[in-house]
Design a protein around this motif. Sequence first.
Motif: not given
Length: 464
Positions: A416-430
């Motif tokens: 999984l890829l995340f955008w945003g700081a760890y603990g407050s991510a706001y977007h996710v993709g594979i």
Amino acid sequence: MNNTTKKILFGTVGAAGLFLASSASVNADTTHHVVKNDTVWDLSQKYGVSIQSIEQLNKINTDTHLIREGQTLTIPTTGKTAAKTATKTSQVTVKAGDTLWALAQKYGTTVEKLRQLNGLASDAYLIHVGDVIKVDGQVTTTTTTNAQATSTVSSEASQTSQAAATASSEANQTGQVAATASSEASQTSQTTSTASSEASQAASTSQAATPYVAANHVTYTVQAGDSLYTIAQKYGVTVDSLRQANTLGATLQVGQSLTVNDPTKNPQASVAASQAEQTPAQTTITSQATQATQTTQAATTTNQVAQTTSQTTSQPAAQTQTSQASQTTQTSQQTQASQAQVATPSSYSVSALLSYAQTFTGVPYVLGGTTPAGFDCSGFTQYVFNHFGKNIGRTTYQQQYAGTKLAVSSAQPGDLLFWGAYGSAYHVGIYLGGSSYIAAPEPGESVSVKSFTYYQPSFAVHVN
């Protein structure tokens, strides 16, 4: 006052009345009867108002954004928000967390208009902190503006009445000639514009219909379960190179023939090498099993011979040989069990997961969506991993804790890829590999394969 003057005066006053009537109707709230598939976001785009204003006026839950079929909603008019600002903001500087959709909602416009104003591609949605974006957010329908417009119309009506009293028939004839010339000029301009548009479309079609085929290429026939990603992995090429070499539709068809330019891998050679590696291993297992059987048989024979002799003499020897045979059998069984454990497959195949994810390409983005009828970003990833028995949670917040956190440079396909700081991510993709990933991006778009070359993720998570 002659008849001509009366007609002009009455016509002008009538226009002023219509203007006032239309202004009054704009200031009144509009009601909307919810039908199937309506969402708050659709209504905000249809009526040119923000999601927040609709939800506040109708007391809609701002977390779920849910409305029901048959519900009657009050739509606020743009005149109410226009009273707050009379100054048009021509451009803004992008701040952290801004998106085209958020700016469109803030300034009362649409994502498509922002793209046109800033020369962005029709499928672009990425903007960067520090970019200067032109916006179109002016709404001038206010009570004060209406009063000024009414005053202006009345003044113009008075002036028109005076001018009409002194106008001559020659001026009327001149006006008719000018109107005819203007109409002809407009028609000529439209014809020129149509011809230019057709030429542009023809050029675009010609370019799109000419795929690039390299001198070094092979042909591949699509099989059941194939995707562009899995084919690219087989031949060591990129998904983009497959698109450039072939005229592709929305989905691949079984039996379809694809051109693969400059392949760096030979799938047939890889299969042959894999089989060659498996053959010695199988031979070794068979040989070990045969030796264990022969050892056990020899021990049994020795034991039988020992029993026919003196018990005092034979018992120690028989016990020793029997113990050795037992140890040999146990060692053989442990070896085979260890080999069986190594051969056990993982709980799911990464390539199968990636292929499954890409079957949803084209599914529209729906805020809060968790089914193939419509996904949001975390609803999409949850649905794909649930299919393979992995419960990663519903929200982006939950999913960032569903496994081991990694740097993006250490990510593997299927993470999984995340955008945003760890603990407050706001977007996710594979993650698909390289710089490619698949996600449900934002309202107005659909599930698709994207590149993060210009939209770097913050961190990755390997699902445990």
